[in-house]
Motif scaffolding. Structure first.
Motif, PDB file in Angstrom:
ATOM      1  N   SER A 115       0.854  -1.186   0.000  1.00 59.72           N
ATOM      2  CA  SER A 115       0.000   0.000   0.000  1.00 59.72           C
ATOM      3  C   SER A 115       0.890   1.236   0.000  1.00 59.72           C
ATOM      4  CB  SER A 115      -0.933  -0.007   1.215  1.00 59.72           C
ATOM      5  OG  SER A 115      -1.659   1.209   1.269  1.00 59.72           O
ATOM      6  N   PRO A 120       1.352   5.002  -1.791  1.00 56.91           N
ATOM      7  CA  PRO A 120       0.635   5.953  -2.635  1.00 56.91           C
ATOM      8  C   PRO A 120       1.337   6.180  -3.983  1.00 56.91           C
ATOM      9  CG  PRO A 120       1.556   7.030  -0.684  1.00 56.91           C
ATOM     10  CD  PRO A 120       1.753   5.565  -0.509  1.00 56.91           C
ATOM     11  N   THR A 148      -1.449  -0.700  -4.470  1.00 55.51           N
ATOM     12  CA  THR A 148      -2.096  -1.315  -3.318  1.00 55.51           C
ATOM     13  C   THR A 148      -2.459  -2.737  -3.733  1.00 55.51           C
ATOM     14  OG1 THR A 148      -3.003   0.802  -2.610  1.00 55.51           O
ATOM     15  CG2 THR A 148      -4.110  -1.143  -1.765  1.00 55.51           C
ATOM     16  N   ASP A 162      -8.388   5.435   0.551  1.00 55.01           N
ATOM     17  CA  ASP A 162      -7.712   6.737   0.574  1.00 55.01           C
ATOM     18  C   ASP A 162      -8.730   7.767   1.036  1.00 55.01           C
ATOM     19  OD1 ASP A 162      -5.580   5.469  -0.545  1.00 55.01           O
ATOM     20  OD2 ASP A 162      -5.396   6.798  -2.280  1.00 55.01           O
ATOM     21  N   GLU A 180      -5.206   4.917   6.276  1.00 57.22           N
ATOM     22  CA  GLU A 180      -4.156   5.539   5.482  1.00 57.22           C
ATOM     23  C   GLU A 180      -3.552   6.745   6.199  1.00 57.22           C
ATOM     24  OE1 GLU A 180      -4.174   9.024   4.033  1.00 57.22           O
ATOM     25  OE2 GLU A 180      -5.487   8.663   2.305  1.00 57.22           O
ATOM     26  N   GLY A 204      -1.520   9.079   4.322  1.00 57.64           N
ATOM     27  CA  GLY A 204      -0.905   9.461   3.049  1.00 57.64           C
ATOM     28  C   GLY A 204      -0.052  10.713   3.103  1.00 57.64           C
ATOM     29  N   HIS A 257      -5.574  13.303   1.832  1.00 57.96           N
ATOM     30  CA  HIS A 257      -4.994  12.267   2.687  1.00 57.96           C
ATOM     31  C   HIS A 257      -4.878  12.759   4.127  1.00 57.96           C
ATOM     32  CE1 HIS A 257      -3.929   9.615  -0.620  1.00 57.96           C
ATOM     33  NE2 HIS A 257      -3.376  10.623  -1.259  1.00 57.96           N
ATOM     34  N   HIS A 316      -0.356   3.223   3.306  1.00 52.45           N
ATOM     35  CA  HIS A 316      -0.337   4.267   2.277  1.00 52.45           C
ATOM     36  C   HIS A 316       0.516   5.460   2.689  1.00 52.45           C
ATOM     37  CE1 HIS A 316      -2.173   3.814  -1.539  1.00 52.45           C
ATOM     38  NE2 HIS A 316      -2.647   5.033  -1.629  1.00 52.45           N
TER      39      HIS A 316
END
Ligand SMILES: [Zn+2]
Ligand SMILES: [Zn+2]
Length: 237
Positions: free
Chosen positions: A22, A24, A28, A182, A202, A204, A214, A234
């Motif tokens: 996972s 970004p 994933t 996400d 996540e 992110g 994110h 992520h």
């Protein structure tokens, strides 16, 4: 920033999840197993390599459901190859793909795939467009999607646009796995993750400030800690 070591695995009785990857903008790939059920979530690039490390070909052919959180390439990049692989391996049982209402990426991949292979497809593909009000059960697993907030930047300076995006609750044998996909910090995720046996959240933006695309570590952790166990995923590498 500490690099997450994939795969991440969690299992309780006969309910398990493996997050192959996972990252970004890269990929994933997630597998859920519950009793006889094998589900794939967000089949990004590399999903065939990872599934083949984990399952036999027969088990891969038994995958009945694919759950897509949103249409970004790092979540759907492996859909074409998964569909093609199942054709080559002569899958006979149907495959259902669940995706958020308005996610045109899945529809276009499906239409292009049918255009090429519909005369030689041994299995049926069912597309199911869903939203935050849907509930479904497959192979004794109850699935409850919820809407999340996720945006993308438009390249021509026109700002951002919200993309159709879902998180999912998977409930089996009174246990719940919550996967947010996400998302920015949002109430639907806060509610879904609370008390879950496992929450996959996540982060992110990692150490940086969050926005409407994110979450930061801080936000992701605050949600994760409301569940019995959690993974942060992520995170940019
Ligand atoms: Zn992503
Ligand atoms: Zn995304």
């Amino acid at each position: 920033m500490k690099k997450t070591k994939y795969p991440l695995s969690w299992s309780k009785k006969d309910f398990s999840i493996k997050i192959f990857c996972s990252i970004p903008n890269i990929a994933t790939g997630i597998l859920i197993r519950a009793g006889q059920a094998n589900f794939v979530i967000d089949p990004g690039d590399g999903i065939l390599r990872d599934l083949n490390k984990e399952l036999s070909v027969e088990q891969i052919k038994s995958i009945s459901d694919v759950f897509v959180t949103h249409g970004h390439h790092d979540h759907v990049g492996g859909v074409w190859s998964l569909l093609t692989y199942l054709r080559v391996m002569n899958k006979k049982t149907p495959l259902t793909i669940y995706y958020p209402k308005g996610c045109i990426e899945i529809e276009h991949i499906y239409n292009a795939f049918l255009k090429v292979y519909q005369d030689s497809l041994p299995y049926q593909i069912k597309l199911k467009e869903i939203d935050g009000n849907s509930t479904l059960t497959s192979k004794k697993v109850k699935v409850k999607p919820f809407e999340v907030i996720h945006k993308e930047i438009l390249n021509d300076g026109r700002g951002k646009r919200q993309v159709p995006a879902l998180g999912y609750n998977f409930i089996y044998n009174k246990m719940k796995i919550c996967y947010g996909g996400d998302t920015a910090f949002c109430e639907t995720l806060v509610k879904s993750a609370k008390g879950a046996d496992l929450a996959i959240i996540e982060a992110g933006h990692g150490d940086e400030e969050s926005d409407d695309m994110h979450m930061s570590f801080k936000e992701a952790k605050s949600i994760g800690e409301s569940a019995k166990e959690y993974f942060l995923v992520h995170v940019p590498e």
